[in-house]
Design a protein around this motif. Structure first.
Motif, PDB file in Angstrom:
ATOM      1  N   SER A  45       3.355  11.105  10.724  1.00  0.00           N
ATOM      2  CA  SER A  45       1.639   9.963  10.478  1.00  0.00           C
ATOM      3  C   SER A  45       1.831   9.431   9.188  1.00  0.00           C
ATOM      4  O   SER A  45       0.693   7.928   9.348  1.00  0.00           O
ATOM      5  N   GLU A  46       3.129   9.134   8.269  1.00  0.00           N
ATOM      6  CA  GLU A  46       3.018   8.465   7.245  1.00  0.00           C
ATOM      7  C   GLU A  46       4.485   8.203   6.850  1.00  0.00           C
ATOM      8  O   GLU A  46       4.262   7.978   6.102  1.00  0.00           O
ATOM      9  N   GLY A  47       5.412   8.340   7.467  1.00  0.00           N
ATOM     10  CA  GLY A  47       6.036   7.893   7.792  1.00  0.00           C
ATOM     11  C   GLY A  47       7.410   8.330   8.803  1.00  0.00           C
ATOM     12  O   GLY A  47       7.160   9.413   9.626  1.00  0.00           O
ATOM     13  N   THR A  48       9.189   8.273   8.592  1.00  0.00           N
ATOM     14  CA  THR A  48       9.776   9.011   9.005  1.00  0.00           C
ATOM     15  C   THR A  48      10.931   8.777   8.599  1.00  0.00           C
ATOM     16  O   THR A  48      11.203   9.062   7.627  1.00  0.00           O
ATOM     17  N   PRO A 108       2.928   5.301   3.898  1.00  0.00           N
ATOM     18  CA  PRO A 108       0.938   5.788   4.145  1.00  0.00           C
ATOM     19  C   PRO A 108       0.411   4.945   4.844  1.00  0.00           C
ATOM     20  O   PRO A 108       0.088   3.966   4.683  1.00  0.00           O
ATOM     21  N   ARG A 109      -0.716   5.940   5.498  1.00  0.00           N
ATOM     22  CA  ARG A 109      -1.427   5.229   6.040  1.00  0.00           C
ATOM     23  C   ARG A 109      -2.708   4.764   5.657  1.00  0.00           C
ATOM     24  O   ARG A 109      -3.400   5.453   4.368  1.00  0.00           O
ATOM     25  N   GLU A 110      -3.351   3.682   6.027  1.00  0.00           N
ATOM     26  CA  GLU A 110      -4.643   3.139   5.280  1.00  0.00           C
ATOM     27  C   GLU A 110      -5.476   4.715   5.560  1.00  0.00           C
ATOM     28  O   GLU A 110      -5.955   5.811   5.818  1.00  0.00           O
ATOM     29  N   LYS A 111      -6.447   4.433   4.378  1.00  0.00           N
ATOM     30  CA  LYS A 111      -7.687   4.870   4.012  1.00  0.00           C
ATOM     31  C   LYS A 111      -8.372   4.800   4.565  1.00  0.00           C
ATOM     32  O   LYS A 111      -9.051   5.231   4.104  1.00  0.00           O
ATOM     33  N   ALA A 127      -2.429  -1.274  -1.592  1.00  0.00           N
ATOM     34  CA  ALA A 127      -2.566   0.328  -1.271  1.00  0.00           C
ATOM     35  C   ALA A 127      -0.824   1.015  -2.103  1.00  0.00           C
ATOM     36  O   ALA A 127      -0.225  -0.604  -2.370  1.00  0.00           O
ATOM     37  N   PRO A 128      -0.966   2.203  -1.929  1.00  0.00           N
ATOM     38  CA  PRO A 128       0.293   2.690  -2.376  1.00  0.00           C
ATOM     39  C   PRO A 128       1.754   2.080  -1.945  1.00  0.00           C
ATOM     40  O   PRO A 128       0.889   1.613  -0.587  1.00  0.00           O
ATOM     41  N   SER A 129       2.559   1.906  -2.537  1.00  0.00           N
ATOM     42  CA  SER A 129       3.922   1.125  -2.153  1.00  0.00           C
ATOM     43  C   SER A 129       4.220   2.141  -0.701  1.00  0.00           C
ATOM     44  O   SER A 129       4.521   2.968  -0.817  1.00  0.00           O
ATOM     45  N   ALA A 130       5.050   1.652   0.277  1.00  0.00           N
ATOM     46  CA  ALA A 130       6.292   2.498   1.356  1.00  0.00           C
ATOM     47  C   ALA A 130       7.216   2.633  -0.016  1.00  0.00           C
ATOM     48  O   ALA A 130       8.162   2.006  -1.265  1.00  0.00           O
TER      49      ALA A 130
END
Length: 448
Positions: free
Chosen positions: A324-327, A341-344, A377-380
């Motif tokens: 849900s938040e990456g691979t 990270p998924r949007e909140k 948002a938090p960075s990838a």
């Protein structure tokens, strides 16, 4: 050789938190310690049953483990028996009939590198003779093989390890740790592939010039397979026929299942659907050269598998775990994380409403979703863990096997794990034959 302890000591400091903003993790390793000396009377003496390409390779790696000595080889082709003496010395005992090897008291364990249809009988015979067994994958050729092998190991108290080396890999151990830490969030899909575009990759192994009923023990090779006149291609290229092998499912899918099951901790899928066929190598074989499979897991993810012997691109294999938040991707001797990270917030589409309505809805939205990150948002993030140069999971798998032989502690890939991986893989053949979805009980380990 670098072991799991060294790798995890170097790489274990990263967590889901440190992935954010990080780009690359350089692994440090402890100095390699010299192998401990083993007394001559403390060697594990092994025999090789089935000295083809995989069997000879297994024996060579096994003997790199300190304290292991090869003393005997069995094979149905005289040329491989002669070559075994060329490789390992004239004092190596060679024979066509492996039962003569099992009767020897000086052999502690055997490596079984036979065609698939001999795995069960050779393993059972060896364990009943008091030998520990390293059996190449797939553990089974038929579903009925699995329970008998597992029960024989239990009844005889022998070690049975299946040869899917990814279960001993430091890369797969790191992937398991990362997944459990929540590094990619909730797992929902695994995609795996193994593509080969070469003739050797498609099992067209070379037939020696002296292949005949004089140099090849054809009746012994056939075993439980249907009786047919001598056929050198069947003898040396046996993976191409269902009577002796398990097709791409048993040869390649089983590795991908083993890795997936180890990393996720699952017992196996509950449903399977496969398709495929002979697309290119129409040379008399009856095993497909293209196969695709879809599998449902009760843990909440799906597995998609593909094997292709027709692909005109580069030969490759790999697994991608999608969360849900990456691979998380495994390719070669590396595992990498790409975190997004998924949007909140849910977001909104209000542009078609009146200005007054838009204002009211924006205000209500911000009351429900306050701004938590003023700068955005938090960075990838991206992380990559690479095994030390020269690392071999095949060596680690044998090291783990022989450690269990010495200690009598459980192995890393016992008969139950091996049966669940092979049983799941062979669902692909079953589904293709039936042209239908098939169900599997991963706990009872049987089709339903």
């Amino acid at each position: 050789m670098f072991n799991r302890r060294i790798f995890l000591k170097a790489a274990g400091g990263a967590t889901a938190q440190t992935l954010l903003g990080a780009r690359m993790l350089a692994l440090a390793t402890d100095p390699v310690e010299p192998a401990a000396q083993v007394a001559a009377n403390d060697h594990i003496q092994i025999a090789l049953i089935g000295a083809g390409g995989q069997g000879q390779g297994d024996a060579a790696v096994a003997m790199q483990v300190p304290g292991v000595k090869l003393v005997a080889v069995a094979d149905c082709y005289d040329g491989r028996l002669d070559h075994s003496k060329e490789l390992w010395g004239n004092d190596i005992f060679t024979i066509r009939d492996y039962r003569e090897i099992l009767a020897r008291k000086d052999i502690d364990a055997v490596i079984i590198g036979t065609p698939d249809h001999w795995h069960k009988q050779a393993s059972v015979d060896a364990m009943e003779a008091g030998k520990d067994v390293y059996c190449e994958k797939p553990m089974i050729h038929l579903y009925a093989d699995g329970p008998q092998m597992i029960e024989t190991a239990r009844a005889t108290q022998r070690i049975l390890q299946v040869g899917s080396q990814r279960v001993s890999s430091i890369i797969y151990a790191k992937a398991k740790e990362l997944l459990a830490s929540g590094a990619i969030g909730q797992l929902n899909m695994v995609s795996a592939h193994w593509d080969r575009n070469s003739s050797m990759g498609a099992w067209n192994y070379t037939v020696p010039l002296d292949a005949s009923t004089e140099t090849c023990d054809w009746p012994r090779f056939l075993g439980t397979a249907p009786t047919i006149p001598f056929n050198a291609e069947h003898f040396f290229q046996w993976r191409k026929w269902k009577a002796y092998g398990s097709g791409v499912a048993g040869d390649l899918f089983v590795h991908l299942f083993s890795g997936t099951h180890f990393i996720t901790g699952t017992n196996g899928p509950t449903r399977a659907m496969a398709t495929g066929g002979l697309r290119f190598w129409k040379d008399g074989r009856d095993a497909p050269d293209v196969m695709l499979g879809l599998f449902d897991y009760r843990e909440g993810f799906n597995l998609s598998l593909r094997v292709n012997f027709v692909d005109g691109g580069e030969e490759s294999e790999g697994l991608i775990f999608t969360g849900s938040e990456g691979t998380m991707e495994i390719a070669g001797n590396a595992v990498s994380i790409s975190r997004a990270p998924r949007e909140k917030e849910t977001g909104y589409t209000i542009g078609t409403f009146t200005a007054a309505m838009q204002k009211r809805m924006r205000e209500g939205y911000r009351e429900k979703y306050p701004v938590l990150h003023p700068s955005g948002a938090p960075s990838a993030g991206y992380e990559k863990y690479v095994a030390p140069e020269g690392y071999s999971d095949r060596y680690d798998h044998f090291k783990n096997f022989f450690a269990a032989v010495r200690s009598r502690n459980p192995v890393v890939e016992d008969g139950v794990f091996g049966f669940r991986a092979a049983g799941a893989a062979l669902l692909s053949n079953l589904s293709l034959e039936r042209g239908a979805v098939v169900k599997w009980d991963p706990d009872a380990m049987k089709p339903v």
